[in-house]
Design a protein around this motif. Structure first.
Motif, mmCIF file in Angstrom:
data_model
loop_
_atom_site.group_PDB
_atom_site.id
_atom_site.type_symbol
_atom_site.label_atom_id
_atom_site.label_comp_id
_atom_site.label_asym_id
_atom_site.label_seq_id
_atom_site.Cartn_x
_atom_site.Cartn_y
_atom_site.Cartn_z
ATOM 1 N N UNK A 138 8.090 5.456 -10.153
ATOM 2 C CA UNK A 138 8.056 5.276 -8.701
ATOM 3 C C UNK A 138 6.677 5.548 -8.080
ATOM 4 N N UNK A 139 5.931 6.579 -8.543
ATOM 5 C CA UNK A 139 4.596 6.788 -7.946
ATOM 6 C C UNK A 139 3.608 5.669 -8.241
ATOM 7 N N UNK A 140 3.942 4.776 -9.193
ATOM 8 C CA UNK A 140 3.050 3.649 -9.460
ATOM 9 C C UNK A 140 3.001 2.674 -8.285
ATOM 10 N N UNK A 141 4.069 2.633 -7.485
ATOM 11 C CA UNK A 141 4.122 1.651 -6.391
ATOM 12 C C UNK A 141 2.967 1.860 -5.407
ATOM 13 N N UNK A 142 2.799 3.044 -4.822
ATOM 14 C CA UNK A 142 1.657 3.220 -3.919
ATOM 15 C C UNK A 142 0.312 3.138 -4.645
ATOM 16 N N UNK A 143 0.280 3.537 -5.911
ATOM 17 C CA UNK A 143 -0.959 3.453 -6.684
ATOM 18 C C UNK A 143 -1.405 2.000 -6.819
ATOM 19 N N UNK A 144 -0.486 1.132 -7.215
ATOM 20 C CA UNK A 144 -0.788 -0.292 -7.353
ATOM 21 C C UNK A 144 -1.225 -0.872 -6.013
ATOM 22 N N UNK A 145 -0.539 -0.484 -4.956
ATOM 23 C CA UNK A 145 -0.846 -1.012 -3.625
ATOM 24 C C UNK A 145 -2.231 -0.576 -3.158
ATOM 25 N N UNK A 146 -2.569 0.704 -3.344
ATOM 26 C CA UNK A 146 -3.860 1.228 -2.869
ATOM 27 C C UNK A 146 -5.037 0.598 -3.591
ATOM 28 N N UNK A 147 -4.896 0.393 -4.896
ATOM 29 C CA UNK A 147 -6.051 -0.011 -5.701
ATOM 30 C C UNK A 147 -5.997 -1.463 -6.179
ATOM 31 N N UNK A 148 -4.974 -2.193 -5.791
ATOM 32 C CA UNK A 148 -4.893 -3.580 -6.209
ATOM 33 C C UNK A 148 -4.825 -3.756 -7.714
ATOM 34 N N UNK A 149 -4.097 -2.880 -8.390
ATOM 35 C CA UNK A 149 -4.016 -2.924 -9.853
ATOM 36 C C UNK A 149 -3.183 -4.113 -10.309
ATOM 37 N N UNK A 150 -3.470 -4.583 -11.505
ATOM 38 C CA UNK A 150 -2.719 -5.696 -12.095
ATOM 39 C C UNK A 150 -1.778 -5.156 -13.174
ATOM 40 N N UNK A 151 -0.763 -5.918 -13.550
ATOM 41 C CA UNK A 151 0.188 -5.432 -14.562
ATOM 42 C C UNK A 151 -0.379 -5.350 -15.977
ATOM 43 N N UNK A 152 -1.455 -6.088 -16.261
ATOM 44 C CA UNK A 152 -1.891 -6.241 -17.651
ATOM 45 C C UNK A 152 -2.112 -4.925 -18.395
ATOM 46 N N UNK A 153 -2.904 -3.979 -17.862
ATOM 47 C CA UNK A 153 -3.121 -2.758 -18.656
ATOM 48 C C UNK A 153 -1.838 -1.979 -18.919
ATOM 49 N N UNK A 154 -0.928 -1.985 -17.967
ATOM 50 C CA UNK A 154 0.348 -1.294 -18.161
ATOM 51 C C UNK A 154 1.177 -1.999 -19.248
#
Length: 335
Positions: A138-154
């Motif tokens: 669940x904490x990944x949601x704001x993390x992805x939103x703040x930094x514009x992360x992509x799914x690939x590394x995960x």
């Protein structure tokens, strides 16, 4: 760690306890995962990434604190009954049976589906997308939103653990490096993305450091990995130094094993040195963090050397004072 790095407070107690047990493993790493000198927001972000990576590794290794609870949470069929452990000398390494392997793969599939929920929720927060189910996702949601992360590394980290279910030997060093592009390099790429300093040049240097750190961990864990039925030392190197798998199962390292480990130490140090200039490309607390990561690898290699390259008798752990001194030197020189 701050409250936002903890499991979601709305989670049932069992979920929260399992998440806390996973995050607690950070203290056993070769380097501080989220050191005190970083701003609280950075520490939270790094612990969120660590929580995901550790959760995926524990699922792939059969080390979850509550596998049945995690399975239920992710909508995965219940785990098989645990087999009786092998007993006595010469019992050999424990390899998971077909049912256990299928369960681990199902867990990894369930975690990837939960990762899909993370990105669906982050990209369309006002939609009817289902929220992630696991408290460490669940904490990944704001993390992805703040930094514009992509799914690939995960996804790569999940795929690395799928590989572990089907591959337990690596014929060539190049095969091991390819595995590290899944198991190690994504973490460094995420750190650069979170810090907002990702460039192709920095990514290349980060990959070298992360691959080196993965090889260092493999050297520390030769006996533990063999107990799981895995050998991360390339078969071509075992043959070159005249080392058999039986030699790796001995209570202490033979001269041939020590020579093999010494060779791998030099190889890992070369990779660390190749990536170390990354430290000099950034400033401030990020520079200190990257110096700490690199110093952790050097300190672990020094511990292996201090043990006479005998990684079978006991696990070589880095000396914290040596790590701090090396980090200070790398920080000052920028490499």
């Amino acid at each position: 760690m701050s409250a936002s790095a903890q499991p979601n407070s709305d989670s049932p107690p069992a979920e929260g306890a399992a998440g806390a047990a996973t995050l607690a493993k950070a203290s056993a790493e070769n380097f501080p995962v989220a050191p005190f000198f970083l701003p609280a927001a950075w520490r939270d972000d790094l612990m969120t990434v660590y929580g995901f990576a550790r959760l995926v590794d524990d699922a792939g290794d059969g080390d979850l604190a509550d596998p049945a609870g995690t399975a239920a949470l992710l909508g995965v069929p219940a785990p098989p009954a645990a087999p009786a452990p092998a007993a006595g000398p010469g019992a050999g390494p424990h390899r998971p049976g077909p049912q256990e392997t299928a369960f681990r793969l199902a867990l990894l599939d369930g975690l990837e589906r939960d990762l899909d929920r993370v990105f669906e929720t982050a990209l369309a927060p006002s939609s009817a997308a289902e929220a992630p189910r696991h408290p460490l996702m669940r904490p990944l949601v704001p993390l992805v939103d703040r930094h514009g992360l992509t799914p690939e590394p995960f996804r790569r980290l999940i795929q690395a653990n799928r590989v572990d279910q089907t591959t337990d030997r690596y014929p060539r060093y190049d095969d091991l490096l390819e595995y590290c592009t899944l198991s190690a390099d994504p973490v460094g790429r995420l750190v650069l993305a979170i810090a907002g300093v990702s460039t192709p040049e920095r990514v290349a240097m980060s990959d070298a450091v992360c691959t080196a750190l993965q090889i260092v961990e493999h050297l520390q864990d030769v006996a533990e990995d063999l107990a799981r039925g895995r050998i991360y030392l390339p078969a071509e190197d075992l043959e070159r130094f005249g080392v058999t798998e039986e030699d790796l199962a001995a209570p202490s390292a033979s001269p041939a094993v020590r020579r093999l480990i010494s060779f791998q130490v030099d190889r890992a140090r070369t990779l660390l040195d190749r990536g170390a200039p990354l430290v000099g490309t950034v400033r401030g607390r990020l520079r200190l963090l990257l110096a700490g990561f690199t110093a952790g690898g050097h300190a672990a290699l020094a511990a292996v050397e201090d043990a006479g390259y005998d990684v079978l008798a006991q696990q070589a752990k880095p000396d914290k004072r040596r790590l701090a001194a090396k980090a200070a030197a790398i920080f000052a020189k920028g490499r």
